[in-house]
Every structure is written in C-alpha cells, then in structure tokens.
Design a protein around this motif. Structure first.
Motif, PDB file in Angstrom:
ATOM      1  N   SER A  21      10.309 -50.786  -5.101  1.00 30.25           N
ATOM      2  CA  SER A  21      10.159 -52.067  -4.425  1.00 30.25           C
ATOM      3  C   SER A  21       9.065 -51.963  -3.369  1.00 30.25           C
ATOM      4  O   SER A  21       8.689 -50.881  -2.937  1.00 30.25           O
ATOM      5  N   SER A  53      10.600 -56.733  -6.800  1.00 28.78           N
ATOM      6  CA  SER A  53      11.585 -56.496  -5.741  1.00 28.78           C
ATOM      7  C   SER A  53      10.872 -56.098  -4.460  1.00 28.78           C
ATOM      8  O   SER A  53       9.837 -55.431  -4.484  1.00 28.78           O
ATOM      9  N   GLN A  60      11.606 -55.392   0.062  1.00 32.02           N
ATOM     10  CA  GLN A  60      12.527 -55.212   1.184  1.00 32.02           C
ATOM     11  C   GLN A  60      11.798 -55.597   2.453  1.00 32.02           C
ATOM     12  O   GLN A  60      10.658 -55.183   2.665  1.00 32.02           O
ATOM     13  N   GLN A 111      10.930 -55.360   6.322  1.00 31.21           N
ATOM     14  CA  GLN A 111      11.009 -54.352   7.377  1.00 31.21           C
ATOM     15  C   GLN A 111      10.281 -54.866   8.607  1.00 31.21           C
ATOM     16  O   GLN A 111       9.151 -55.321   8.533  1.00 31.21           O
TER      17      GLN A 111
END
Length: 90
Positions: A22, A60, A62, A64
């Motif tokens: 990802s 995908s 994420q 942060q």
C-alpha cells in the motif's frame, strides 16, 4: 483540476504496480484541506478527492500524519512508496 489529480495519482503510484502492499498517503492537518476525524478517517478539500482517486483505482493506501518539512525530505529521498497530499509548486 481533474488532470492534476490523475497525474498526482499516477506519479505517486509508480511503485504500486511493482507489487507494493500500500501507499503511505502523507498529510498534515490543515483545515479545511485535511483534517483527521474522531473515527480515524481523514477528510477535507484535498483529502476527499485523493482518497476517492486511490479507492476508484483499486490502490490501497494508509494515511500518515507527517510534518510538512519531513514530507519534503521523504519525497526527496524516495525510500518509501509515499505520496504527499496537497503540495504544489509555484
């Protein structure tokens, strides 16, 4: 504006096609552009279109939270598969 998002996603996902899990989507909180919600989601004027583009492309990612100067350093070193949200060059 749509071309900008397409290019941003293409540039940031160059390594995704090579089997990476990802992409780290770096942001710093700056209302109304990117704000973390109590449920952990990140929303805003730049966050919503970016998330929609990655989701629609089936990539995908994420979120942060990263300070702005560190985002620049991370982009320059290119050691991770990472996209810095909301940057533009003038």
């Amino acid at each position: 504006m749509q071309k900008f998002w397409i290019w941003s996603v293409l540039l940031c996902t160059a390594g995704a096609a090579q089997g990476e899990d990802s992409i780290l989507l770096s942001y710093y909180e700056r209302a109304p552009y990117a704000v973390r919600q109590p449920n952990g989601a990140v929303t805003g004027l730049t966050a919503d279109p970016a998330a929609a583009a990655f989701t629609k492309a089936g990539i995908s990612f994420q979120w942060q939270l990263v300070p702005a100067k560190r985002q620049i350093a991370n982009m320059e070193s290119a050691k991770t598969l990472e996209c810095a949200l909301g940057w533009y060059k003038t």
